[in-house]
Design a protein around this motif. Structure first.
Motif, short mmCIF file in Angstrom:
data_model
loop_
_atom_site.label_atom_id
_atom_site.label_comp_id
_atom_site.label_asym_id
_atom_site.label_seq_id
_atom_site.Cartn_x
_atom_site.Cartn_y
_atom_site.Cartn_z
N ARG A 168 0.84 -1.20 0.00
CA ARG A 168 0.00 0.00 0.00
C ARG A 168 0.87 1.25 0.00
O ARG A 168 1.87 1.33 0.71
N GLU A 169 0.44 2.21 -0.82
CA GLU A 169 1.17 3.47 -0.90
C GLU A 169 0.16 4.59 -1.13
O GLU A 169 -0.53 4.60 -2.16
N ALA A 170 0.07 5.50 -0.18
CA ALA A 170 -0.87 6.64 -0.28
C ALA A 170 -2.29 6.17 -0.56
O ALA A 170 -2.99 6.74 -1.40
N GLY A 171 -2.71 5.09 0.11
CA GLY A 171 -4.06 4.60 -0.03
C GLY A 171 -4.31 3.73 -1.25
O GLY A 171 -5.43 3.27 -1.47
N ARG A 172 -3.26 3.49 -2.07
CA ARG A 172 -3.40 2.64 -3.26
C ARG A 172 -2.59 1.37 -3.10
O ARG A 172 -1.60 1.33 -2.35
N VAL A 173 -2.98 0.33 -3.81
CA VAL A 173 -2.21 -0.90 -3.87
C VAL A 173 -1.31 -0.82 -5.10
O VAL A 173 -1.80 -0.66 -6.22
N VAL A 174 0.00 -0.92 -4.90
CA VAL A 174 0.95 -0.78 -6.00
C VAL A 174 1.86 -2.01 -6.05
O VAL A 174 2.00 -2.75 -5.08
N SER A 175 2.47 -2.23 -7.21
CA SER A 175 3.45 -3.30 -7.39
C SER A 175 4.83 -2.74 -7.06
O SER A 175 5.28 -1.77 -7.66
N THR A 176 5.50 -3.37 -6.09
CA THR A 176 6.80 -2.89 -5.62
C THR A 176 7.89 -3.91 -5.95
O THR A 176 7.73 -5.10 -5.70
N ALA A 177 8.99 -3.43 -6.52
CA ALA A 177 10.12 -4.31 -6.82
C ALA A 177 10.94 -4.55 -5.56
O ALA A 177 11.29 -3.60 -4.85
N VAL A 178 11.23 -5.81 -5.29
CA VAL A 178 12.12 -6.18 -4.18
C VAL A 178 13.44 -6.62 -4.79
O VAL A 178 13.50 -7.62 -5.51
N ILE A 179 14.49 -5.87 -4.53
CA ILE A 179 15.79 -6.11 -5.14
C ILE A 179 16.68 -6.88 -4.16
O ILE A 179 16.80 -6.51 -2.99
N ILE A 180 17.31 -7.95 -4.64
CA ILE A 180 18.24 -8.73 -3.84
C ILE A 180 19.59 -8.75 -4.54
O ILE A 180 19.66 -9.03 -5.74
N ALA A 181 20.66 -8.45 -3.80
CA ALA A 181 22.02 -8.48 -4.35
C ALA A 181 22.82 -9.57 -3.66
O ALA A 181 22.90 -9.61 -2.43
N MET A 182 23.40 -10.46 -4.45
CA MET A 182 24.25 -11.53 -3.95
C MET A 182 25.61 -11.43 -4.62
O MET A 182 25.71 -11.04 -5.78
N ALA A 183 26.68 -11.78 -3.91
CA ALA A 183 28.01 -11.70 -4.49
C ALA A 183 28.87 -12.86 -3.99
O ALA A 183 28.58 -13.48 -2.98
N VAL A 184 29.94 -13.13 -4.74
CA VAL A 184 30.93 -14.13 -4.35
C VAL A 184 32.28 -13.43 -4.21
O VAL A 184 32.67 -12.65 -5.08
N ASN A 185 32.98 -13.70 -3.10
CA ASN A 185 34.27 -13.06 -2.88
C ASN A 185 35.42 -13.94 -3.38
O ASN A 185 35.20 -15.04 -3.91
N THR A 186 36.64 -13.49 -3.22
CA THR A 186 37.80 -14.20 -3.74
C THR A 186 38.13 -15.45 -2.93
O THR A 186 39.04 -16.19 -3.29
N ASP A 187 37.40 -15.70 -1.84
CA ASP A 187 37.52 -16.95 -1.11
C ASP A 187 36.50 -17.98 -1.58
O ASP A 187 36.40 -19.07 -1.02
N GLY A 188 35.70 -17.62 -2.58
CA GLY A 188 34.70 -18.53 -3.10
C GLY A 188 33.43 -18.59 -2.28
O GLY A 188 32.59 -19.46 -2.50
N VAL A 189 33.25 -17.66 -1.35
CA VAL A 189 32.10 -17.65 -0.45
C VAL A 189 31.05 -16.69 -0.99
O VAL A 189 31.37 -15.57 -1.42
N ARG A 190 29.79 -17.11 -0.96
CA ARG A 190 28.71 -16.24 -1.42
C ARG A 190 27.95 -15.67 -0.23
O ARG A 190 27.79 -16.33 0.80
#
Length: 398
Positions: A168-190
């Protein structure tokens, strides 16, 4: 039984007595884990045995909240596979977050998903605003600390993907993007590095999100992998000065939309000949050959391939051992599916803060589970990426 429990809880709060209870409980739980690991290894700690099938690999610190207070434990790690004691309930925080979101939705008057029945099914008969506030504050503190923690080391590969929820946003129902960031380091760990909500196509949003990761210490990024978000592509180039990999899976899906239903299998087979090539040069040559082959019957598909060659084949310039993992956003697809499963239960979120609460708690616990697993990537290729960076830096300095 209730009186005995209350008495124990009161007894546990009395100074030295509480310490004695915690120490006794700590010893018992630690011994229980040791016995579990001995059973998994088929041998005791330090024992030489022909029946041994595994060995230990140190410990991982973990605190455990009990009626007697917080107990510090050391979870044994194994060289092959992983071990996690069942009594610690690795998913507990995310489930509490889900409960908090449902409770908040109930109080906000959201009735589109039969929240009453859901709350009863979870064993609750009612909840007050003060209870919701306390529960949300506890979760928000942990999620905030996780999503704002310092990022250390070099992270050559960064995956970013979005899924959508209703809020809900300002009394309306809206579609919201949920962003997820994943990375791998030089030790091979994510690790999960960040979660945010916003308009997925806006370059200003992506720039702000990536600069936030940079301020927390993210560096050494060689490749950003995502779907075809023009805003993200531009932001990644500005913030990290790095290469962008367009998700191969999404590209093929879009490409096949230009072929008839009965022709898609044949077109897919031809396109896939590109990705079995041994080198970046061979893949590029095959790409152009396939494009020319498809052009007479599928001109729009050929035009699409003309424009997307460098974006889709960027992964071919990286170590062979990593290519199956970096050519698409597939490593995040499973996470997105779990996010959708949980968020579908809520239906409509009361606000973006509730979205971050639930998804952030889920990512926190996913990170904990990954930390117990083996390396996600081979070290050899990752070290070469790090060495190349050092060589380039040295050349610039000299």
């Amino acid at each position: 039984m209730t009186n005995a429990t209350i008495a124990l809880s009161e007894f546990a709060e009395k100074g030295a007595d509480a310490d004695f209870i915690r120490q006794t409980l700590q010893h018992a739980l630690q011994r229980l884990m040791e016995m579990d690991v001995e059973s998994l290894c088929q041998a005791a700690y330090g024992e030489r045995s022909d029946e041994r099938i595994n060995s230990r690999n140190g410990y991982r610190d973990r605190s455990y909240d009990t009626r007697a207070g917080k107990v510090d434990l050391k979870i044994p790690k194994l060289r092959s596979g992983s071990y996690f004691p069942g009594f610690l309930e690795p998913r507990r925080t995310a489930e509490k977050a889900l409960t908090a979101v449902i409770q908040e939705a109930y109080i906000q008057g959201i009735s589109t998903r039969s929240v009453d029945e859901l709350v009863k099914a979870m064993g609750m008969t009612g909840v007050s605003k003060s209870q919701v506030s306390r529960l949300c504050q506890e979760i928000d503190e942990r999620v905030h600390a996780f999503l704002n923690r310092p990022i250390e080391g070099d992270w050559p590969y960064l995956w970013i993907d979005a899924t959508y929820v209703k809020s809900r946003e300002a009394g309306r129902v809206v579609s919201t993007a949920v962003i997820i960031a994943m990375a791998v380091n030089t030790d091979g760990v994510r690790e999960i590095l960040g979660v945010a909500t916003g308009p997925s196509e806006a370059e200003t949003f992506w720039s702000e999100f990536l600069r936030g990761l940079s301020r927390r210490g993210l560096r050494g990024v060689k490749l950003v992998i995502s779907d075809a978000h023009e805003g993200l592509k531009a932001a990644a180039s500005k913030v990290f000065k790095t290469t962008w990999q367009r998700c191969r899976v999404h590209f093929i899906r879009n490409a096949l939309a230009h072929a008839g239903k009965g022709q898609r299998q044949a077109v897919l087979a031809v396109i896939n000949t590109i990705f079995v090539q041994e080198s970046a040069e061979a893949a590029s040559a095959q790409w152009r050959s396939v494009t020319d082959q498809l052009r007479p019957k599928f001109p729009k598909l050929a035009d699409m391939m003309d424009a997307a060659e460098n974006e889709v084949l960027a992964f071919m310039s990286f170590p062979r051992a990593h290519r199956t993992q970096i050519h698409s956003t597939n490593p995040l697809e499973r996470l997105n599916a779990e996010v959708k499963r949980r968020t579908n239960v809520v239906g409509i979120f009361p606000n973006d803060k509730a979205v971050i609460r639930l998804v952030g708690a889920m990512m926190l616990e996913q990170n904990d589970e990954w930390s117990l697993q083996r390396r996600y990537m081979q070290l050899e290729g990752l070290q070469s990426l790090s060495d190349n960076q050092a060589a380039r830096l040295s050349a610039v300095i000299n």
